[in-house]
Scaffold this motif. Structure first.
Motif, PDB file in Angstrom:
ATOM      1  N   THR A 139       0.810  -1.213   0.000  1.00  0.00           N
ATOM      2  CA  THR A 139       0.000   0.000   0.000  1.00  0.00           C
ATOM      3  C   THR A 139       0.846   1.267   0.000  1.00  0.00           C
ATOM      4  OG1 THR A 139      -1.739  -1.175   1.212  1.00  0.00           O
ATOM      5  CG2 THR A 139      -1.845   1.234   1.207  1.00  0.00           C
ATOM      6  N   HIS A 140       1.954   1.252   0.731  1.00  0.00           N
ATOM      7  CA  HIS A 140       2.786   2.456   0.846  1.00  0.00           C
ATOM      8  C   HIS A 140       4.234   2.171   0.445  1.00  0.00           C
ATOM      9  CE1 HIS A 140      -0.632   4.159   2.965  1.00  0.00           C
ATOM     10  NE2 HIS A 140      -0.626   3.109   3.767  1.00  0.00           N
ATOM     11  N   ILE A 141       4.431   1.291  -0.496  1.00  0.00           N
ATOM     12  CA  ILE A 141       5.797   0.903  -0.851  1.00  0.00           C
ATOM     13  C   ILE A 141       6.614   2.081  -1.373  1.00  0.00           C
ATOM     14  CG2 ILE A 141       5.101   0.175  -3.185  1.00  0.00           C
ATOM     15  CD1 ILE A 141       7.307  -1.968  -3.009  1.00  0.00           C
ATOM     16  N   GLY A 142       5.967   3.052  -2.004  1.00  0.00           N
ATOM     17  CA  GLY A 142       6.699   4.181  -2.558  1.00  0.00           C
ATOM     18  C   GLY A 142       7.350   5.070  -1.516  1.00  0.00           C
ATOM     19  N   SER A 143       6.884   4.991  -0.263  1.00  0.00           N
ATOM     20  CA  SER A 143       7.449   5.836   0.792  1.00  0.00           C
ATOM     21  C   SER A 143       8.450   5.102   1.664  1.00  0.00           C
ATOM     22  CB  SER A 143       6.315   6.386   1.671  1.00  0.00           C
ATOM     23  OG  SER A 143       5.632   5.321   2.320  1.00  0.00           O
ATOM     24  N   ARG A 144       8.725   3.831   1.371  1.00  0.00           N
ATOM     25  CA  ARG A 144       9.646   3.066   2.209  1.00  0.00           C
ATOM     26  C   ARG A 144      11.099   3.439   1.940  1.00  0.00           C
ATOM     27  NH1 ARG A 144       6.608  -2.658   1.290  1.00  0.00           N
ATOM     28  NH2 ARG A 144       4.723  -2.144   2.480  1.00  0.00           N
ATOM     29  N   GLN A 145      11.913   3.260   2.974  1.00  0.00           N
ATOM     30  CA  GLN A 145      13.334   3.559   2.880  1.00  0.00           C
ATOM     31  C   GLN A 145      14.074   2.533   2.038  1.00  0.00           C
ATOM     32  OE1 GLN A 145      15.140   6.097   4.686  1.00  0.00           O
ATOM     33  NE2 GLN A 145      13.190   7.003   5.271  1.00  0.00           N
ATOM     34  N   SER A 146      13.653   1.273   2.125  1.00  0.00           N
ATOM     35  CA  SER A 146      14.410   0.198   1.482  1.00  0.00           C
ATOM     36  C   SER A 146      13.490  -0.720   0.697  1.00  0.00           C
ATOM     37  CB  SER A 146      15.195  -0.609   2.526  1.00  0.00           C
ATOM     38  OG  SER A 146      14.301  -1.293   3.390  1.00  0.00           O
ATOM     39  N   LEU A 147      14.110  -1.627  -0.030  1.00  0.00           N
ATOM     40  CA  LEU A 147      13.391  -2.571  -0.889  1.00  0.00           C
ATOM     41  C   LEU A 147      13.998  -3.954  -0.689  1.00  0.00           C
ATOM     42  CD1 LEU A 147      11.214  -2.683  -3.188  1.00  0.00           C
ATOM     43  CD2 LEU A 147      13.118  -2.489  -4.801  1.00  0.00           C
ATOM     44  N   GLY A 148      13.174  -4.993  -0.859  1.00  0.00           N
ATOM     45  CA  GLY A 148      13.690  -6.357  -0.751  1.00  0.00           C
ATOM     46  C   GLY A 148      14.045  -6.748   0.658  1.00  0.00           C
ATOM     47  N   ALA A 149      13.315  -6.210   1.652  1.00  0.00           N
ATOM     48  CA  ALA A 149      13.590  -6.460   3.070  1.00  0.00           C
ATOM     49  C   ALA A 149      14.946  -5.919   3.482  1.00  0.00           C
ATOM     50  CB  ALA A 149      13.473  -7.941   3.415  1.00  0.00           C
ATOM     51  N   GLY A 150      15.125  -4.603   3.264  1.00  0.00           N
ATOM     52  CA  GLY A 150      16.273  -3.907   3.808  1.00  0.00           C
ATOM     53  C   GLY A 150      17.572  -4.020   3.050  1.00  0.00           C
ATOM     54  N   ILE A 151      17.561  -4.597   1.833  1.00  0.00           N
ATOM     55  CA  ILE A 151      18.842  -4.844   1.164  1.00  0.00           C
ATOM     56  C   ILE A 151      19.138  -3.867   0.031  1.00  0.00           C
ATOM     57  CG2 ILE A 151      18.793  -7.283   1.746  1.00  0.00           C
ATOM     58  CD1 ILE A 151      18.025  -7.869  -1.157  1.00  0.00           C
ATOM     59  N   LEU A 152      18.144  -3.085  -0.416  1.00  0.00           N
ATOM     60  CA  LEU A 152      18.345  -2.145  -1.513  1.00  0.00           C
ATOM     61  C   LEU A 152      17.729  -0.796  -1.166  1.00  0.00           C
ATOM     62  CD1 LEU A 152      17.234  -4.388  -4.533  1.00  0.00           C
ATOM     63  CD2 LEU A 152      19.588  -3.754  -3.986  1.00  0.00           C
ATOM     64  N   PRO A 153      18.332   0.299  -1.614  1.00  0.00           N
ATOM     65  CA  PRO A 153      17.645   1.585  -1.501  1.00  0.00           C
ATOM     66  C   PRO A 153      16.419   1.560  -2.401  1.00  0.00           C
ATOM     67  CG  PRO A 153      19.600   1.797  -2.872  1.00  0.00           C
ATOM     68  CD  PRO A 153      19.640   0.414  -2.288  1.00  0.00           C
ATOM     69  N   ASN A 154      15.363   2.228  -2.000  1.00  0.00           N
ATOM     70  CA  ASN A 154      14.104   2.163  -2.730  1.00  0.00           C
ATOM     71  C   ASN A 154      13.983   3.319  -3.712  1.00  0.00           C
ATOM     72  OD1 ASN A 154      11.522   1.535  -3.559  1.00  0.00           O
ATOM     73  ND2 ASN A 154      10.525   2.288  -1.706  1.00  0.00           N
ATOM     74  N   HIS A 155      14.116   3.025  -4.998  1.00  0.00           N
ATOM     75  CA  HIS A 155      13.869   4.008  -6.055  1.00  0.00           C
ATOM     76  C   HIS A 155      13.455   3.247  -7.314  1.00  0.00           C
ATOM     77  CE1 HIS A 155      17.821   2.922  -7.667  1.00  0.00           C
ATOM     78  NE2 HIS A 155      18.362   3.243  -6.497  1.00  0.00           N
ATOM     79  N   ARG A 156      13.161   3.954  -8.393  1.00  0.00           N
ATOM     80  CA  ARG A 156      12.593   3.305  -9.572  1.00  0.00           C
ATOM     81  C   ARG A 156      13.536   2.275 -10.183  1.00  0.00           C
ATOM     82  NH1 ARG A 156       9.070   6.406 -14.097  1.00  0.00           N
ATOM     83  NH2 ARG A 156       8.251   7.224 -12.111  1.00  0.00           N
TER      84      ARG A 156
END
Length: 332
Positions: free
Chosen positions: A274-291
């Motif tokens: 629901t709010h993945i675009g506002s998260r700090q990380s991706l893949g359970a903390g292993i990647l910075p979250n951007h496009r």
């Protein structure tokens, strides 16, 4: 709403540097663990020094010293009485220190974290334990307020650990354990699964975002508002690419595993998006979250995090991956 100022926005950065995070407490409950750690280190150092001294006497000492070292009294006292006494005192002190790590006073923020292969389901609870809103792989807490986290596992044994904010706690299937955290300053803190749970165990991280109390109240109110009376999507599609991505989300089968509030996507076997675009990380903390990382994760998460439960979508074209990533990025 302002975000905590921190250059350590992903797990690897949050866990780097010296002193090691476990020796750099940022809250009262991690202070307790750190105190116990230093005492254990001091005892180990003392014992090592005594053993080295005894070895030197055995090899190079006079006959008199060696006879005394091997005497019955020395063996009884230093081989039995002293170790037993030290261990008993250490156990009693450790239990006293740890007594407040799980006790609920009534004014704490309540949360529940469920361990999955290889991600974390996060629920924010009311005083009665009812879920208010959900997230994944990221915890938001107010500075200066204790947080009680109910720990459960949905598959195998995991272990929840935020070194700078508290101790670690095992998550055992069929059982609920409890842990307290508290941050004394705003920032982003790295966490990690500390119990081997499978091939991608070392890539099962998360972040804890500590807000100043006023910022956290605004953040929490905004999340709660989206749940009442009917959960609303984080953001409606605003351009053609995002609209195409929202359609592809359903067509590609993503909705079977993931939930996006206010849409027909209500899957529960994967993280809530629901709010993945506002998260700090991706893949359970292993990647910075951007496009860019979203595109890579959607296209072939198995090459990034082997053995996770999300299949690779190699059949998607580049334009489709970009559209899906744009849609994910819009969900704030």
């Amino acid at each position: 709403m302002s975000q905590p100022t921190s250059s350590r926005s992903n797990l690897a950065e949050a866990l780097s540097g010296w002193p090691p995070p476990v020796l750099d407490p940022h809250g009262p409950f991690s202070n307790t663990v750190t105190s116990l750690t230093w005492v254990l280190i001091a005892l180990v150092t003392l014992i090592f020094a005594l053993v080295c001294a005894a070895l030197w006497v055995a090899l190079y000492g006079s006959d008199t010293l060696r006879a005394r070292l091997g005497g019955e009294g020395v063996v009884k006292w230093f081989g039995l009485v002293v170790p037993a006494g030290v261990l008993f005192l250490l156990l009693a002190w450790g239990l006293t220190l740890a007594a407040g790590l799980t006790t609920i006073q009534g004014d704490e923020l309540r949360m529940r974290v469920s361990g999955n292969i290889y991600w974390w389901r996060v629920s924010y609870l009311d005083a009665a334990g009812k879920e208010l809103h959900a997230d994944a792989n990221e915890l938001h807490i107010p500075v200066g307020r204790p947080v009680v986290i109910d720990m459960v596992s949905e598959d195998v044994i995991h272990s929840f650990w935020v070194p700078k904010l508290g101790g670690k706690m095992d998550m055992i299937p069929g059982r609920t354990n409890r842990l307290k955290l508290q941050a004394d300053r705003a920032g982003v803190y790295g966490g990690q699964c500390a119990e081997f749970c499978g091939g991608a165990h070392s890539l099962m991280g998360f972040v804890v975002v500590a807000h100043e109390p006023e910022d956290w109240q605004r953040w929490n109110a905004a999340r709660l508002a989206r749940q009442q009376p009917q959960p609303a999507p984080a953001a409606a599609p605003v351009d053609d690419e995002v609209l195409r991505g929202s359609r592809l989300f359903g067509e590609a089968g993503c909705a079977a595993c993931h939930r996006i509030a206010g849409t027909s996507a209500q899957g529960l076997s994967g993280p809530d998006l629901t709010h993945i675009g506002s998260r700090q990380s991706l893949g359970a903390g292993i990647l910075p979250n951007h496009r860019g990382t979203l595109i890579g994760w959607i296209g072939d998460s198995q090459s990034i995090k082997p053995n996770n439960r999300m299949p690779a979508y190699r059949s998607l074209q580049a334009a489709e991956l970009h559209a899906l990533a744009a849609y994910m990025e819009s969900l704030k």
